[in-house]
Design an enzyme around this catalytic site. Sequence first.
Site, PDB file in Angstrom:
ATOM      1  NE  ARG A  84      62.190  80.642  96.934  1.00  0.00           N
ATOM      2  CZ  ARG A  84      62.051  81.388  98.002  1.00  0.00           C
ATOM      3  NH1 ARG A  84      61.414  82.546  97.920  1.00  0.00           N
ATOM      4  NH2 ARG A  84      62.515  81.000  99.163  1.00  0.00           N
ATOM      5  CB  SER A  85      57.192  80.642  90.678  1.00  0.00           C
ATOM      6  OG  SER A  85      56.526  79.909  91.684  1.00  0.00           O
TER       7      SER A  85
END
Length: 414
Positions: A84-85
Site C-alpha cells: 500500500r502507501s
Amino acid sequence: MDVNGAVAEGFEPVREAFARNFEVLGDRGAAVAVYRDGHKVVDLWGGTKNVDGAVGAVGAVGAVGAVGAVGAEPWQQGTAQIVRSATKGVAAAVLLLLCQRGELDLDAPVGDHWPEFKAAGKERTRVWHLLAHRAGVPVLDRPLTPAQAADPALGAEAVAAQAPVWEPGTGHGYHAQTYSWLTGELVRRVTGRDIGEWIADEIAGRVGADLWLGLPRSEVSRVGRVAQVEPPADPGGLKTRPKRAVADAYADRTSLTRRAFAAITPLPDENDPAYRAAALPASNGIATAEGLARFYASLIGEVDGGTRLFTPETMELARGERSAGTDRVLVVNTRFGLGYMLHGTASPLLAPTSFGHPGRGGALGFADPESGIAFGYVTNGFRKSVTADPRAQALVRAVRQSLWTSYGRPLDDL
C-alpha cells in the site's frame, strides 16, 4: 506458531515481539527484516502466505483456514505482499535520485515539465510540493474507476485538470491516491520512462531488493492473498479508538479525508492480478520485508559494503521537514520531508532522526541514519489503522530495546 529465520545477537527482542504479533495481536502471515550499518541483523517470517490460509496463488479457490491449518500454504522466506502507501517512499526516491543526477530541479514549477498541469490555478506548484503533500490536489472531483486509475495517461489527465482545494504550497494534506499520477507522470515527462520500469532498473536492480511497482508475471506466484482483518477482541491492551474528529472525517462523504481516499471508486481489489500489474506509486507496490529494509538501508549507507543510492546530501534533503501540523486530509498532526513521513505522533518511527513511510493498515519501511537501522515489515492482514499499526509498532519498540541493550543507554543518546 513457528517463527522462521534468524536474528543477530542482541536482536532477540525482535523475534519475541514478532511471535507475540501472531499469538496476541492476530497476525496471519507476515515478515520483518532489519539492517544495521548496511548488514542484515533480522530476517523473520511466519504464518500463512494467504491471509485466509487457503492453498494456492491469488485467484485460487480454497477453504478459509486459520494460521497453521492443515494444508495451509506457509509463508516462505521470499514471500512478498502488497505494501500500500509504503510504496510512496520508493516512488519519492525516484524524484530525489533524478534531482541528485541533475535531471530535475525540485524548486522548479511542475508545469515546466508537464505544461497541462498548469491548468486551474496550479501554475505555481513546485516539484517539491508534490513530495511534501502541499500541491492542493488530494481529491478528484470525478473519481476514477480502478481500470481508469491503472491507465497512467487517464490518471495524469484527471489530476492535471483538477482545481486545487487550497493554494498550492500554503498548507499540507495527505495525497492518498493522487500521489500516484502526480509522481508517475512527472517521472515520465522527465525521463520518458514508466516509473515502475525506472524503479526496476535504477533502484531494485542496483540494490538487489525484492520490490516491484507493476508486478511482473515471473513473480506472481510469490505474492499472497491479502484482506482486511479485525484485530483480536483484546490485543494486549493496544487497541485504541480513533479521535472523534478523525472518525467524523472518515464518515463524512464530503470531507477531504473521505474524498482523498475515494479518488479511486470503488476501491480496487488488491488481489486482482491486473491491479497488481499496474504501476500506482501511491498504493500498489509489492515487496518482501527484506526488500523493503534493504531499499531503506541503501538510502543511508552502503548495503553489504556495496551500493548506496542516496548521497549524504540527498539523504538530508529527503528527511528535512517540509510540512508539519494539522493535516487537512488525515485530520491529525503529520510531518513530512520530501516524500517521506517523519517521526511523530501520527507515524512513530524509531527515533526523531528517522524517515520512511507506512502502508495503511500494516506495512512499514523506514531508515534511521543516526543508529544505522533500516526496517521493513509486511503482512497479509490489513487493519483499519492508517499510519501506526500496533504490530509494526511492537516490532519498532523491540528494535529500540535491542539497541538500548546493546549500547546501554537510550537511543536518543546515540
